[in-house]
Design an enzyme around this catalytic site. Sequence first.
Site, PDB file in Angstrom:
ATOM      1  N   HIS A  44       0.873  -1.261   0.071  1.00  0.00           N
ATOM      2  CA  HIS A  44       0.030   0.101   0.097  1.00  0.00           C
ATOM      3  C   HIS A  44       0.952   1.274   0.168  1.00  0.00           C
ATOM      4  O   HIS A  44       1.206   1.497   1.135  1.00  0.00           O
ATOM      5  CB  HIS A  44      -0.871   0.077   1.133  1.00  0.00           C
ATOM      6  CG  HIS A  44      -1.910   1.043   1.471  1.00  0.00           C
ATOM      7  ND1 HIS A  44      -1.747   2.009   2.380  1.00  0.00           N
ATOM      8  CD2 HIS A  44      -2.835   1.433   0.821  1.00  0.00           C
ATOM      9  CE1 HIS A  44      -2.596   2.954   2.295  1.00  0.00           C
ATOM     10  NE2 HIS A  44      -3.254   2.513   1.289  1.00  0.00           N
ATOM     11  N   HIS A  86      -0.806  10.019  -3.311  1.00  0.00           N
ATOM     12  CA  HIS A  86      -2.169   9.673  -2.937  1.00  0.00           C
ATOM     13  C   HIS A  86      -3.195  10.891  -3.134  1.00  0.00           C
ATOM     14  O   HIS A  86      -4.365  10.439  -3.257  1.00  0.00           O
ATOM     15  CB  HIS A  86      -2.010   9.379  -1.234  1.00  0.00           C
ATOM     16  CG  HIS A  86      -3.582   8.783  -0.847  1.00  0.00           C
ATOM     17  ND1 HIS A  86      -4.101   9.734  -0.087  1.00  0.00           N
ATOM     18  CD2 HIS A  86      -4.013   7.649  -0.962  1.00  0.00           C
ATOM     19  CE1 HIS A  86      -5.243   8.943   0.337  1.00  0.00           C
ATOM     20  NE2 HIS A  86      -5.245   7.926  -0.259  1.00  0.00           N
TER      21      HIS A  86
HETATM   22  O1  G3P Z   1      -6.593   1.604  -2.980  1.00  0.00           O
HETATM   23  C1  G3P Z   1      -6.714   0.791  -1.859  1.00  0.00           C
HETATM   24  C2  G3P Z   1      -6.530   1.761  -0.857  1.00  0.00           C
HETATM   25  O2  G3P Z   1      -5.292   2.470  -0.967  1.00  0.00           O
HETATM   26  C3  G3P Z   1      -7.672   2.903  -0.814  1.00  0.00           C
HETATM   27  O3  G3P Z   1      -7.399   3.818   0.103  1.00  0.00           O
HETATM   28  O4  G3P Z   1      -7.201   6.152   0.475  1.00  0.00           O
HETATM   29  O5  G3P Z   1      -5.212   4.636   0.640  1.00  0.00           O
HETATM   30  O6  G3P Z   1      -5.984   5.201  -1.641  1.00  0.00           O
HETATM   31  P1  G3P Z   1      -6.357   5.241  -0.043  1.00  0.00           P
HETATM   32 CA    CA Z   2      -5.128   3.573  -3.188  1.00  0.00          CA
END
Ligand code: G3P
Ligand code: CA
Length: 351
Positions: A44, A86
């Site tokens: 992530h 992000h």
């Molecule tokens: O894309 C999966 C997860 O990353 C969604 O949350 O806000 O971290 O992009 P975000």
């Molecule tokens: Ca994401």
Amino acid sequence: MKPVRAAGLLATMLLVGCAVTVNDQALPGKNRVALWQSKLVIAHRGASGYLPEHTLAAKAMAYGQGAHFIEQDLVMSNDGHVVVLHDHYLDTVTNVRDVFPDRRRADGRYYVVDFTLAELRRLAVYERFKVSDGTRIAVFEQRFPLEKSSFRIATFAEEIELIQGLNQSTGRSVGIYPEIKSPAFHRREGKDISVAVLEVLKTYGYDERRDDVFLQCFDANELQRIRGELFPVMNMTVPLVQLIGTGPEFRAALTAEGMKSVASYADGIGPSMQLIVAPDSVAGNLKTTSLVQLAHDQGLVVHPYTFRRDLLPVYAEDYDALLEIFLNDIGVDGVFTDFPDLTVEYIESNL
Ligand code: G3P
Ligand code: CA
């Protein structure tokens, strides 16, 4: 030293020019294990538990730690480059207010789309922070320290070249997991981010279902446009993942009928973990929803987010316990995690 930890260290050394070899591991990839058959470790924003999110250093570390897929959140610059960040704002991970103090909008925010790539490259990237009384405060205090070392914003193309380069030099097949961020916002700014992202994917050989890529988005209308309009004209098709948040706009997707609709244009879902286990659950008495079963009934893979050792739900006594609940007991197909090393280690030891 465990193989995955050794690999992590070695891949990080790649960044400083050391010649290394990295263990080959059983990974999903073209002509190898099918994308759909493994428990996937999706880094992530990279190994973001250890290095500032979405920097190439964090991606190299995730690669070395044995992640199967590495995530890219994508936004666009003023001059049409797809960059890895992000948010479509710059002020929570960079020093933009120091470098370009006059470039904030009326709402006080600094927008990526207001800057050229050359300008974005002048910014330092930091661990995610909040500002209090003019001072930056790290969101995760125990993570990489603020304002240390040197990190920069990367383009999507540069990150793919890093991952594909490591795939060549290590012989492994690590995939990419890009997310199209805020397509409606970009459209209002005169940018078609979906077309721009698909063009980069196609340039780098990600254009068939068997390729090592999942393309994700929260916006259902945009995913349907990609599947129904853009794929045919661009002569490409890659697996799509419908992200599902906790807001009311996602409620309809959580039913059997909703999941059937998702399956008409997507291949998987990426739900918040809170939609699978209620956050007020207690250890030994979990409030588990039917979401995973509903998705599996429609042939959709399920990759929930976000698994963090340093932000555990109250019902999990430690990180391994959290992984056991989701990967072993409930049976999700993969997880988005800030800690790829711990997740690879859990899967290798327990599943
Ligand atoms: O894309 C999966 C997860 O990353 C969604 O949350 O806000 O971290 O992009 P975000
Ligand atoms: Ca994401």
